[in-house]
Scaffold this active site. Structure first.
Site, mmCIF file in Angstrom:
data_model
loop_
_atom_site.group_PDB
_atom_site.id
_atom_site.type_symbol
_atom_site.label_atom_id
_atom_site.label_comp_id
_atom_site.label_asym_id
_atom_site.label_seq_id
_atom_site.Cartn_x
_atom_site.Cartn_y
_atom_site.Cartn_z
ATOM 1 N N ASP A 1 0.808 -1.221 0.000
ATOM 2 C CA ASP A 1 0.000 0.000 0.000
ATOM 3 C C ASP A 1 0.835 1.264 0.000
ATOM 4 O O ASP A 1 0.342 2.355 -0.299
ATOM 5 C CB ASP A 1 -0.841 0.055 1.287
ATOM 6 C CG ASP A 1 -2.070 -0.807 1.202
ATOM 7 O OD1 ASP A 1 -2.672 -0.861 0.128
ATOM 8 O OD2 ASP A 1 -2.419 -1.424 2.225
HETATM 9 C C1 BGC Z 1 -0.089 1.078 6.254
HETATM 10 C C2 BGC Z 1 -0.417 -0.146 5.471
HETATM 11 C C3 BGC Z 1 -1.906 -0.284 5.391
HETATM 12 C C4 BGC Z 1 -2.556 0.984 4.883
HETATM 13 C C5 BGC Z 1 -4.039 0.879 4.946
HETATM 14 C C6 BGC Z 1 -0.768 2.259 5.649
HETATM 15 O O1 BGC Z 1 -0.503 3.381 6.427
HETATM 16 O O2 BGC Z 1 1.285 1.252 6.323
HETATM 17 O O3 BGC Z 1 0.154 -1.280 6.050
HETATM 18 O O4 BGC Z 1 -2.234 -1.319 4.537
HETATM 19 O O5 BGC Z 1 -2.146 2.088 5.617
HETATM 20 O O6 BGC Z 1 -4.693 1.932 4.345
HETATM 21 C C1 NOJ Z 2 -1.967 -4.082 5.218
HETATM 22 C C2 NOJ Z 2 -3.099 -4.132 4.254
HETATM 23 O O1 NOJ Z 2 -4.249 -4.627 4.881
HETATM 24 C C3 NOJ Z 2 -2.746 -4.997 3.075
HETATM 25 O O2 NOJ Z 2 -3.777 -4.954 2.141
HETATM 26 C C4 NOJ Z 2 -1.446 -4.549 2.468
HETATM 27 O O3 NOJ Z 2 -1.140 -5.432 1.429
HETATM 28 C C5 NOJ Z 2 -0.337 -4.509 3.491
HETATM 29 N N1 NOJ Z 2 -0.739 -3.682 4.583
HETATM 30 C C6 NOJ Z 2 0.974 -4.016 2.912
HETATM 31 O O4 NOJ Z 2 0.964 -2.670 2.650
#
Ligand code: BGC
Ligand code: NOJ
Length: 811
Positions: A483
């Site tokens: 993400d």
């Molecule tokens: C986090 C990710 C997460 C995302 C969700 C980010 O700030 O680092 O792990 O999946 O937010 O929107």
């Molecule tokens: C958490 C999110 O839920 C998942 O969709 C994503 O792939 C990981 N963070 C890595 O960013």
């Protein structure tokens, strides 16, 4: 320090001191009605949707952490305490919390009075039960007074914590006998209410928080308890609660039990009110009757335990490694159920408000759950796919109550759609049920569309084919699985969404090697599905797409010693030896190999060797190296985190599992197991004060080597690690792989293992498999006997005969 131990026999983790490094939580409920509960009874309950149907109030971001819960107060002589330690925090003579599968039992003892509370939600019920047992262990009579406590949430958890000017005027309750009913907004648009009742005779109650707790007091010193008496208050607005006051007299040795029911009920819109304007309570009466005494409650609890034993019996394993057995047979499968139910919505780190069911997340969660209840997986897949749009893009998440997708946390994640291929093929292999493909679920943007799931699969592949970049690799969009790798969003203002803000003009340059690998896998799965439904010619087309993309990865995605991660929006490499920071990323190593790239030409092995040399630590494999030290506008959120945390070179356990699988694909069983154990929660018990999170479930991440707190885990419970760890272990390390027309046996284990056994229920037969590693190797099968007859190859045919078959495998 030691905070507890595993009781594998009872499938429980036993916490024996309440001041754990962080609140250690558990989940109640398996379907529709859920709760989270900490080892000191903190937490809350909700029906279907943690945002829109929240029953009880919880305070995130509070001091102390984990504030508000399902509390019992005890007054024994002049001393007042909680058997759950919190919220009064009076030191107990004995304390124990047993977190089990869908239940928690917390016991506190003080001055020879032992009080235990068993919290659980019977399978498929809309209520939870608190079974309280009080034991007088002293040799004198005890006359104690007890109070129960919950604080109602006004249903919509977001509104509840923000809209005080309205909410302080709308709270309404009813009290009938020993039951408190919460009915805020029932007089207008809601046709549901909540109740909190007990089978004990009460000597008082309160429903107004200001009367029981006091405006200037906290839960550690409610004024009513100080005075010794409830006020029988009725809440009018402000802050409705549910409190029972109960007097219990115990002779030496006496044990008495009291049951509480906390639940949710609905009425038809036109049959909500009795003639006097009160709530029609028939659903509550039925539930109360069902659990009207301790015998019935304990029977329901036994059924609950049997329900779980039965679920776990679909897959069980016996290896030489007790940690592997414990995870595979108990905790990993349990966590898979929880992630299946919660996606990323409600935990101690997910507020139940911020995120709902994730498109990519829930598709992956299915992979670790489908063997338990395939029918539920079927429904989930259809629900997820219904939120896909007709151009192949997806809503990144949907609300479980409405099943409607939303863009609250952005869109344009160019991996989302591809995960559907993985969940659907896993479901088909597990169940053999082709009918799912022809379910007409439509597209989210076309009213009354009758597109079938099968059309969704096609459009998903097509979307990637239509969105390739200058090197022929898939465009990354706002991000892929990571993400935080936001190559098309240049966010400059604090508070902006990294996944949305600063969308650049030329967004058709940045490409993802990870999506390319995932695409290969998705096409291979599509080809398999097409063969399964007798469309071999179509199948070849998809196999060809995969082959072409593999070639593109080899030509454009290889950096010499590992796979590149991406090309940024200037066409520059990300995750290359030429970069100053972020030279090597884990995801493209995993997914290229999972996409069957470079296994034959040695690239796969070289890439995995690089992972081992540069990224692997004793706590797991870091996401990338070197960590980004400053914010890189053109890379996005990944560089926003301090080095060593989260996606900036943290150990993101989810993607570690892909490397475990990749290692099995090149036959290195020892490496696969080394990585499996490195992130395995029970193996953190001896460094628990550093690790801090629950040692019985996976956390999303552990701080990496660049962090100040290396080895510290965060964000427990709701992570794709649960499903993928189960897949890595069961399908790839132990090598028991469901397929369309049989069960494949293809283990890749540590060389030193002598043997192991698996019991796998599959398509209405039970396979009792014993694998003997006679020649001490990691991979390669010599013979397979099924019911004493040797078979050819390594796929056991389907029997579908409700019988047990003995399978003897020699490696
Ligand atoms: C986090 C990710 C997460 C995302 C969700 C980010 O700030 O680092 O792990 O999946 O937010 O929107
Ligand atoms: C958490 C999110 O839920 C998942 O969709 C994503 O792939 C990981 N963070 C890595 O960013």
């Amino acid at each position: 320090m030691n905070y507890g131990y595993f009781d594998d026999e009872n499938k429980e983790y036993v916490i024996n001191r309440p001041d754990t490094p962080l609140p250690w939580i558990n989940y109640l409920g398996t379907k529709d009605f859920f709760g989270i509960i900490s080892n000191t009874a903190g937490g809350y309950s909700f029906y279907q949707d943690a945002k829109l149907r929240r029953l009880t109030r919880y305070r995130y971001n509070n001091i102390p952490m984990d504030s508000n819960g399902r509390y019992i107060y005890i007054k024994d002589g002049s001393s007042v305490w909680n058997p759950t330690w919190k919220p009064i925090n009076v030191e107990l003579d004995n304390y124990e919390c047993r977190h089990g599968l869908g239940y928690s039992k917390i016991t506190g003892e003080k001055d020879d009075l032992e009080v235990s509370i068993l919290y659980f939600i019977p399978p498929e019920a809309r209520n939870e039960i608190w079974h309280v047992e009080i034991k007088n262990k002293s040799n004198t009579d005890k006359n104690i007074r007890l109070w129960s406590f919950v604080e109602w949430c006004l249903w919509d958890a977001q509104d509840d914590m923000t809209n005080f000017q309205r909410n302080y005027s709308i709270g309404e309750v009813e009290v009938e006998g020993s039951a408190v009913f919460h009915k805020s907004e029932y007089r207008e648009r809601r046709n549901h209410y909540a109740y909190f009742s007990t089978d004990a005779e009460i000597s008082g109650f309160d429903t107004a928080r200001d009367e029981f707790v006091g405006v200037h007091n906290g839960l550690s010193n409610p004024i009513a308890i100080k005075k010794g008496e409830c006020k029988n208050s009725i809440a009018h607005g402000w802050l409705p609660i549910g409190v029972h006051q109960i007097d219990v007299d115990l002779k030496p040795g006496d044990i008495k039990s009291i049951n509480f029911l906390l639940g949710y009920a609905e009425n038809p819109k036109d049959a909500k009110f009795n003639s006097d304007g009160s709530i029609v309570k028939s659903e509550f009466y039925n539930t109360k009757e069902k659990f009207s005494n301790s015998d019935k409650v304990l029977e329901a609890f036994q059924n609950h335990k049997k329900y779980w034993d039965n679920l776990l019996s679909n897959f069980s394993v016996q290896t030489e490694d007790p940690i592997v057995n414990r995870m595979a047979n108990i905790w990993n499968q349990y966590q898979c159920m929880v992630t299946f139910n919660m996606s990323r919505s409600a935990s101690l780190y997910e507020s139940g408000i911020g995120r709902g069911m994730g498109y990519r997340d829930s598709n992956q969660d299915v992979l670790g759950f489908v063997h338990m209840i395939p029918e539920w997986a079927r429904q989930r897949i259809l629900d997820i796919a219904s939120t896909q749009l007709s151009d192949g893009t997806c809503y990144h998440q949907y609300q479980p109550l409405t099943k409607k997708g939303n863009s609250d946390i952005g869109g344009g994640f160019n991996d989302d759609h591809l995960w559907l291929l993985l969940s659907v093929s896993a479901y088909l292999k597990e169940s053999g049920d082709k009918s799912i493909l022809f379910e007409k679920i439509g597209f989210a943007d076309i009213p009354n569309s009758d597109a079938a799931l099968f059309d969704h699969l096609k459009i998903s592949i097509q979307y990637t084919l239509d969105n390739l970049g200058p090197n022929g690799l898939p465009l990354i969009g706002h991000a892929d699985w990571n993400d935080c790798l936001n190559l098309n969003c240049f966010s400059t203002e604090p508070g902006e969404s990294f996944q949305l803000a600063g969308h650049i003009e030329n967004d058709r340059i940045a490409e993802s090697v990870m999506i390319a690998g995932l695409f290969c896998k998705a096409c291979d799965e599509m080809a398999g599905i097409l063969n399964f439904i007798d469309q071999p010619n179509e199948s070849i087309i998809y196999a060809e797409y995969a082959n072409q993309m593999r070639q593109t990865i080899i030509n454009k995605g290889w950096d010499g010693d590992w796979f590149l991660r991406a090309y940024d929006s200037f066409g520059n490499k990300v995750g290359s030896k030429d970069c100053e920071e972020g030279k090597i990323f884990i995801e493209s190593q995993g997914w290229s190999v999972l996409g069957n790239v470079g296994i034959e030409n040695g690239m796969a092995q070289k890439a995995l060797d690089s992972v081992s040399q540069i990224l692997a630590t004793k706590n797991g494999i870091m996401l990338q190296q070197p960590a980004y030290k400053s914010y890189h506008l053109h890379l996005g959120e990944v560089s926003s985190y301090p080095p060593g945390y989260k996606e900036n070179a943290g150990i993101f356990t989810h993607n570690n599992t892909w490397i475990q699988i990749a290692e099995t694909l090149i036959g290195r069983g020892d490496k696969a197991m080394e990585y499996y154990k490195a992130i395995c929660p029970p193996s953190k018990e001896d460094q628990i004060d550093i690790y801090r999170s629950e040692p019985y479930v996976y956390s999303q991440m552990t701080a990496g080597n660049d962090a100040a707190t290396t080895g510290e885990a965060k964000n427990s419970w709701l992570t794709g690690t649960a499903a993928w760890s189960f897949v890595a272990l069961s399908n790839y390390i132990l090598g028991i792989q469901p397929d369309y027309n049989g069960l494949i046996i293809n283990p890749c284990i540590p060389k030193e293992w002598n043997n192991f056994k698996v019991i796998r229920k599959f398509r209405n037969s039970t396979y009792q498999i014993e694998i003997i590693n006679q020649s001490k190797k990691s991979k390669g099968i010599t013979t397979i006997l099924v019911d004493n007859l040797e078979i050819e190859g390594n796929k056991i045919p389907l029997f579908e005969d409700n019988k047990t078959h003995k399978v003897l495998v020699t490696m």
